[in-house]
Design a protein around this motif. Structure first.
Motif, PDB file in Angstrom:
ATOM      1  N   UNK A  65     -35.865 -19.523 -14.739  1.00  0.00           N
ATOM      2  CA  UNK A  65     -35.721 -18.107 -14.398  1.00  0.00           C
ATOM      3  C   UNK A  65     -34.247 -17.750 -14.474  1.00  0.00           C
ATOM      4  N   UNK A  66     -33.972 -16.616 -15.060  1.00  0.00           N
ATOM      5  CA  UNK A  66     -32.590 -16.154 -15.198  1.00  0.00           C
ATOM      6  C   UNK A  66     -32.353 -15.057 -14.171  1.00  0.00           C
ATOM      7  N   UNK A  67     -31.468 -15.304 -13.202  1.00  0.00           N
ATOM      8  CA  UNK A  67     -31.149 -14.285 -12.197  1.00  0.00           C
ATOM      9  C   UNK A  67     -30.343 -13.176 -12.855  1.00  0.00           C
ATOM     10  N   UNK A  68     -30.752 -11.951 -12.612  1.00  0.00           N
ATOM     11  CA  UNK A  68     -30.099 -10.786 -13.200  1.00  0.00           C
ATOM     12  C   UNK A  68     -29.616  -9.876 -12.080  1.00  0.00           C
ATOM     13  N   UNK A  69     -28.381  -9.439 -12.202  1.00  0.00           N
ATOM     14  CA  UNK A  69     -27.860  -8.441 -11.276  1.00  0.00           C
ATOM     15  C   UNK A  69     -28.197  -7.073 -11.867  1.00  0.00           C
ATOM     16  N   UNK A  70     -29.329  -6.521 -11.464  1.00  0.00           N
ATOM     17  CA  UNK A  70     -29.778  -5.245 -12.024  1.00  0.00           C
ATOM     18  C   UNK A  70     -28.805  -4.104 -11.715  1.00  0.00           C
ATOM     19  N   UNK A  71     -28.014  -4.257 -10.651  1.00  0.00           N
ATOM     20  CA  UNK A  71     -27.030  -3.216 -10.322  1.00  0.00           C
ATOM     21  C   UNK A  71     -25.932  -3.129 -11.372  1.00  0.00           C
ATOM     22  N   UNK A  72     -25.720  -4.229 -12.108  1.00  0.00           N
ATOM     23  CA  UNK A  72     -24.672  -4.262 -13.133  1.00  0.00           C
ATOM     24  C   UNK A  72     -25.165  -3.720 -14.482  1.00  0.00           C
ATOM     25  N   UNK A  73     -26.462  -3.515 -14.612  1.00  0.00           N
ATOM     26  CA  UNK A  73     -27.031  -3.007 -15.864  1.00  0.00           C
ATOM     27  C   UNK A  73     -27.047  -1.482 -15.857  1.00  0.00           C
ATOM     28  N   UNK A  74     -27.105  -0.873 -17.030  1.00  0.00           N
ATOM     29  CA  UNK A  74     -27.314   0.580 -17.054  1.00  0.00           C
ATOM     30  C   UNK A  74     -28.585   0.929 -16.280  1.00  0.00           C
ATOM     31  N   UNK A  75     -28.579   2.043 -15.587  1.00  0.00           N
ATOM     32  CA  UNK A  75     -29.702   2.420 -14.719  1.00  0.00           C
ATOM     33  C   UNK A  75     -31.045   2.426 -15.445  1.00  0.00           C
ATOM     34  N   UNK A  76     -31.079   2.851 -16.695  1.00  0.00           N
ATOM     35  CA  UNK A  76     -32.365   2.925 -17.398  1.00  0.00           C
ATOM     36  C   UNK A  76     -32.925   1.546 -17.732  1.00  0.00           C
ATOM     37  N   UNK A  77     -32.154   0.481 -17.524  1.00  0.00           N
ATOM     38  CA  UNK A  77     -32.651  -0.890 -17.722  1.00  0.00           C
ATOM     39  C   UNK A  77     -33.295  -1.459 -16.467  1.00  0.00           C
ATOM     40  N   UNK A  78     -33.161  -0.774 -15.364  1.00  0.00           N
ATOM     41  CA  UNK A  78     -33.677  -1.243 -14.082  1.00  0.00           C
ATOM     42  C   UNK A  78     -35.016  -0.557 -13.791  1.00  0.00           C
TER      43      UNK A  78
END
Length: 130
Positions: A11-24
């Motif tokens: 599993x790859x941990x992703x910091x969704x806060x660091x992604x563009x909003x439309x990717x979350x």
């Protein structure tokens, strides 16, 4: 090529806060908070092996996400896996319209690597790696 158990369960941990909003899925995908938490974990579970597979190519991959709905997996993949292009493919027009809205909200460099189309798996004729 045969996938190892370690590859399939990584599993790859992703910091969704660091992604563009439309990717979350929570902020850009319109998914309710409880469902968004589960959707984020699903995305992480897919992106781990996907990162491994794209690394094996030793070049930027073209990924087609079939039955993709509005791109909950494809858009974070494009954001996290540098250089890949993604194509969101679904039979239904409404989810593809949402995917196109989400793509339009991406930064230009990322937006250039994302497309969405209505169609069946069988009708897809273009080349792809994954």
């Amino acid at each position: 090529w045969q996938a190892s158990d370690a590859l399939c369960h990584r599993r790859r941990a992703i910091d969704f806060r660091a992604l563009p909003r439309s990717c979350d899925p929570l902020w850009g995908g319109g998914v309710p908070p409880i469902r968004a938490w589960r959707k984020r974990r699903q995305i992480e579970n897919v992106l781990g092996p996907l990162a491994e597979l794209t690394a094996l190519l030793k070049r930027p991959a073209h990924i087609v996400d079939f039955c993709a709905s509005s791109g909950h997996v494809a858009l974070p993949a494009a954001a996290v896996l540098k250089g890949v292009t993604v194509e969101i493919n679904d039979l239904r027009e409404r989810p593809i319209d949402i995917a196109r809205e989400r793509i339009a909200a991406l930064p230009p460099a990322l937006r250039a690597r994302c497309t969405a189309r209505v169609g069946s798996t069988e009708s897809h004729t273009g080349p792809f790696d994954i």
